[in-house]
Scaffold this active site. Sequence first.
Site, PDB file in Angstrom:
ATOM      1  N   CYS A   8       0.866  -1.184   0.000  1.00 24.15           N
ATOM      2  CA  CYS A   8       0.000   0.000   0.000  1.00 24.15           C
ATOM      3  C   CYS A   8       0.902   1.233   0.000  1.00 24.15           C
ATOM      4  CB  CYS A   8      -0.985  -0.024   1.169  1.00 24.15           C
ATOM      5  SG  CYS A   8      -0.237  -0.006   2.812  1.00 24.15           S
ATOM      6  N   ASN A  11       2.296   1.426   4.334  1.00 22.21           N
ATOM      7  CA  ASN A  11       2.590   0.171   5.048  1.00 22.21           C
ATOM      8  C   ASN A  11       2.292   0.274   6.540  1.00 22.21           C
ATOM      9  OD1 ASN A  11       5.453  -2.065   5.620  1.00 22.21           O
ATOM     10  ND2 ASN A  11       3.327  -2.589   5.259  1.00 22.21           N
ATOM     11  N   CYS A  13      -1.453   0.934   7.377  1.00 18.08           N
ATOM     12  CA  CYS A  13      -2.901   0.706   7.519  1.00 18.08           C
ATOM     13  C   CYS A  13      -3.359  -0.570   6.800  1.00 18.08           C
ATOM     14  CB  CYS A  13      -3.699   1.895   6.980  1.00 18.08           C
ATOM     15  SG  CYS A  13      -3.443   3.435   7.885  1.00 18.08           S
ATOM     16  N   ARG A  14      -3.354  -0.521   5.458  1.00 17.10           N
ATOM     17  CA  ARG A  14      -3.966  -1.620   4.698  1.00 17.10           C
ATOM     18  C   ARG A  14      -3.066  -2.840   4.565  1.00 17.10           C
ATOM     19  NH1 ARG A  14      -5.099   2.111  -0.323  1.00 17.10           N
ATOM     20  NH2 ARG A  14      -3.203   2.999   0.594  1.00 17.10           N
ATOM     21  N   SER A  15      -1.823  -2.644   4.118  1.00 12.91           N
ATOM     22  CA  SER A  15      -1.007  -3.831   3.810  1.00 12.91           C
ATOM     23  C   SER A  15      -0.606  -4.640   5.051  1.00 12.91           C
ATOM     24  CB  SER A  15       0.205  -3.483   2.934  1.00 12.91           C
ATOM     25  OG  SER A  15       1.074  -2.579   3.544  1.00 12.91           O
ATOM     26  N   ASP A 123      -8.024   3.912   0.936  1.00 11.90           N
ATOM     27  CA  ASP A 123      -7.085   4.338   1.972  1.00 11.90           C
ATOM     28  C   ASP A 123      -7.874   4.864   3.176  1.00 11.90           C
ATOM     29  OD1 ASP A 123      -5.174   5.514   3.524  1.00 11.90           O
ATOM     30  OD2 ASP A 123      -4.212   6.585   1.874  1.00 11.90           O
TER      31      ASP A 123
HETATM   32  P1  4NP Z   1      -1.748   2.817   4.062  1.00 13.07           P
HETATM   33  O1  4NP Z   1      -2.375   4.183   4.608  1.00 13.07           O
HETATM   34  O2  4NP Z   1      -1.195   3.123   2.678  1.00 13.07           O
HETATM   35  O3  4NP Z   1      -2.913   1.895   4.001  1.00 13.07           O
HETATM   36  O4  4NP Z   1      -0.702   2.414   5.031  1.00 13.07           O
HETATM   37  C1  4NP Z   1      -1.654   5.388   4.649  1.00 13.07           C
HETATM   38  C2  4NP Z   1      -0.812   5.638   5.698  1.00 13.07           C
HETATM   39  C3  4NP Z   1      -0.142   6.839   5.764  1.00 13.07           C
HETATM   40  C4  4NP Z   1      -0.313   7.776   4.772  1.00 13.07           C
HETATM   41  C5  4NP Z   1      -1.142   7.515   3.725  1.00 13.07           C
HETATM   42  C6  4NP Z   1      -1.818   6.315   3.658  1.00 13.07           C
HETATM   43  N1  4NP Z   1       0.365   9.022   4.855  1.00 13.07           N
HETATM   44  O5  4NP Z   1       0.115   9.875   4.007  1.00 13.07           O
HETATM   45  O6  4NP Z   1       1.179   9.198   5.761  1.00 13.07           O
END
Ligand code: 4NP
Length: 153
Positions: A8, A11, A13-15, A123
């Site tokens: 993602c 790294n 939240c989702r992955s 996201d």
């Molecule tokens: P992820 O979510 O891609 O599912 O881990 C996010 C975590 C942090 C950010 C964006 C998406 N960020 O912009 O910091």
Amino acid sequence: MRSVLFVCLGNICRSPLGEGILRDLAGKKGMPGDLEIDSAGTGNWHVGNPPDPRSVEVAARHGIDISPLRARQVRTADFERFDLVLAMDGDNLAELRRRAGARAPALEASGRLRRFLDRDVPDPYYGGPGGFDDVFDMLRRGAERLLDELAAR
Ligand code: 4NP
């Protein structure tokens, strides 16, 4: 197919949720223990950090502990190391395609590099906590389908 990498943006939240859910399901279904599962982000903002507390919480509510995981950024070597590289959304896939460079067409044609689901896993980072429940459910359904696919090979 022996190894799966979820990717993602951050790294956190989702992955990491995908990683934890697939590992949990594989264990419950008695899949061979040598299925390697990992996750990474296309971005580097959160490298070394544990998953987002909201992801840790929703996983814990389903009996899955993802708190020991630590974020890392995807590396070009991952395209050789992992049999499957699964992007959470179209932006993640586009970034992986760019990083894979000349290898991308073959990886995509063989299905080794693809979006995890037939739609984006949204996201949840800037949304409310309910977003994490939706993401969990999407990932769990996807993980069940993926295990069926792996078992059928
Ligand atoms: P992820 O979510 O891609 O599912 O881990 C996010 C975590 C942090 C950010 C964006 C998406 N960020 O912009 O910091």
